[in-house]
Design an enzyme around this catalytic site. Structure first.
Site, short mmCIF file in Angstrom:
data_model
loop_
_atom_site.label_atom_id
_atom_site.label_comp_id
_atom_site.label_asym_id
_atom_site.label_seq_id
_atom_site.Cartn_x
_atom_site.Cartn_y
_atom_site.Cartn_z
N ASP A 136 0.86 -1.19 0.00
CA ASP A 136 0.00 0.00 0.00
C ASP A 136 0.89 1.24 0.00
O ASP A 136 2.09 1.17 0.29
CB ASP A 136 -0.94 0.00 1.21
CG ASP A 136 -2.23 0.79 0.95
OD1 ASP A 136 -2.32 1.45 -0.11
OD2 ASP A 136 -3.13 0.74 1.80
N ASP A 137 0.26 2.38 -0.35
CA ASP A 137 1.04 3.62 -0.37
C ASP A 137 1.44 4.05 1.03
O ASP A 137 2.56 4.50 1.25
CB ASP A 137 0.27 4.74 -1.11
CG ASP A 137 -1.17 4.93 -0.64
OD1 ASP A 137 -1.62 4.20 0.27
OD2 ASP A 137 -1.86 5.82 -1.19
N ASP B 70 -1.73 4.76 8.07
CA ASP B 70 -1.99 5.94 8.91
C ASP B 70 -2.44 5.46 10.29
O ASP B 70 -1.62 5.31 11.21
CB ASP B 70 -3.05 6.81 8.22
CG ASP B 70 -3.31 8.13 8.93
OD1 ASP B 70 -3.27 8.16 10.17
OD2 ASP B 70 -3.58 9.14 8.26
O1 LIG Z 1 -4.10 3.31 7.97
P1 LIG Z 1 -5.44 3.89 7.63
O2 LIG Z 1 -5.85 4.98 8.57
O3 LIG Z 1 -6.50 2.86 7.48
O4 LIG Z 1 -5.30 4.65 6.22
C1 LIG Z 1 -4.51 4.20 5.15
C2 LIG Z 1 -5.32 3.98 3.90
O5 LIG Z 1 -6.03 5.18 3.52
C3 LIG Z 1 -5.82 5.44 2.14
O6 LIG Z 1 -6.74 4.76 1.33
P2 LIG Z 1 -8.21 5.34 0.99
O7 LIG Z 1 -9.23 4.73 1.88
O8 LIG Z 1 -8.14 6.84 0.96
O9 LIG Z 1 -8.54 4.80 -0.47
P3 LIG Z 1 -7.71 4.92 -1.83
O10 LIG Z 1 -6.47 4.10 -1.66
O11 LIG Z 1 -8.62 4.38 -2.85
O12 LIG Z 1 -7.39 6.38 -2.07
C4 LIG Z 1 -4.43 4.91 1.89
O13 LIG Z 1 -4.24 4.61 0.51
C5 LIG Z 1 -4.40 3.65 2.73
O14 LIG Z 1 -4.91 2.54 2.01
N1 LIG Z 2 -3.41 10.77 0.57
C1 LIG Z 2 -3.50 10.35 1.84
N2 LIG Z 2 -4.40 9.41 2.16
C2 LIG Z 2 -4.45 9.03 3.47
N3 LIG Z 2 -5.25 8.12 4.07
C3 LIG Z 2 -4.93 8.11 5.38
N4 LIG Z 2 -3.94 8.97 5.65
C4 LIG Z 2 -3.62 9.56 4.46
C5 LIG Z 2 -2.66 10.56 4.10
O1 LIG Z 2 -1.88 11.09 4.90
N5 LIG Z 2 -2.65 10.91 2.76
MG LIG Z 3 -5.81 3.14 0.08
#
Ligand SMILES: O=P(O)(O)OC[C@H]1O[C@H](OP(=O)(O)OP(=O)(O)O)[C@H](O)[C@@H]1O
Ligand SMILES: Nc1nc2[nH]cnc2c(=O)[nH]1
Ligand SMILES: [Mg+2]
Length: 167
Positions: A102-103, A106
């Site tokens: 994952d990117d 958080d």
């Molecule tokens: O550790 P956490 O607090 O759970 O947050 C982390 C997740 O939040 C974001 O995804 P998002 O739900 O925004 O979806 P996306 O990847 O489709 O943008 C990010 O890409 C992680 O997958």
């Molecule tokens: N882009 C982005 N997505 C998130 N989802 C949870 N934390 C983050 C953050 O710091 N940046």
């Molecule tokens: Mg995500």
């Protein structure tokens, strides 16, 4: 369940920086897979994990790539993670030899859900915040909890006024 803590700081990541950091993650993971067979598949947590997962799969020459789609945020507002699409569980099994990418992590709630699906997978993120660190096996760069990370797909180049301004 929501997390409305303000994000005081911004960490802006360019495509170039993301490429470098995802490559560094791949190099760190190289050779760390199970002794009998190494890494056999990559699973990207979509959507944010897709670009880093592609770069990791390319560096480690892994051709088997699947996705798990989890939605936790709407802009900066968190809600309960929802699994929108699961990977092929016949392929994944208990997750042994599988690299989940994952990117960022958080709060770690997204990865808690992933762990329930694939308890033996290795979970890797490019960026990590302190609250989520216990959920992640490998990462590259840590930022503080009150930082919001901005990815290149959420930004655009734009004009900035000169420091001294103009008449
Ligand atoms: O550790 P956490 O607090 O759970 O947050 C982390 C997740 O939040 C974001 O995804 P998002 O739900 O925004 O979806 P996306 O990847 O489709 O943008 C990010 O890409 C992680 O997958
Ligand atoms: N882009 C982005 N997505 C998130 N989802 C949870 N934390 C983050 C953050 O710091 N940046
Ligand atoms: Mg995500």
């Amino acid at each position: 369940m929501t997390n409305q803590l303000p994000h005081e700081k911004g960490f802006h990541v360019s495509w170039d920086q993301l490429h470098r950091d995802a490559r560094a993650l791949a190099w760190r993971l190289d050779g760390n897979g199970p002794a009998d067979g190494g890494w056999r598949a990559v699973v990207a947590i979509t959507r944010g994990g897709m670009a880093p997962a592609m770069i990791v799969a390319r560096e480690l020459d892994i051709r088997t790539v699947d996705t798990i789609s989890i939605k936790s945020y709407n802009h900066q507002t968190q809600s309960k993670p929802q699994v929108i699409k699961s990977p092929d569980m016949d392929l994944i099994g208990d997750g042994t030899g599988v690299l989940v990418v994952d990117d960022l992590v958080d709060t770690g709630r997204t990865l808690e859900v992933v762990r329930q699906h694939m308890p033996k997978a290795h979970i890797a993120t490019v960026y990590a915040k302190p609250q989520g660190r216990p959920q992640v096996d490998s990462f590259i760069t840590e930022v503080s909890q009150d930082t919001w990370i901005f990815f290149p797909w959420d930004m655009a180049l734009q004009y900035v006024e000169p420091y001294r301004g103009t008449d």
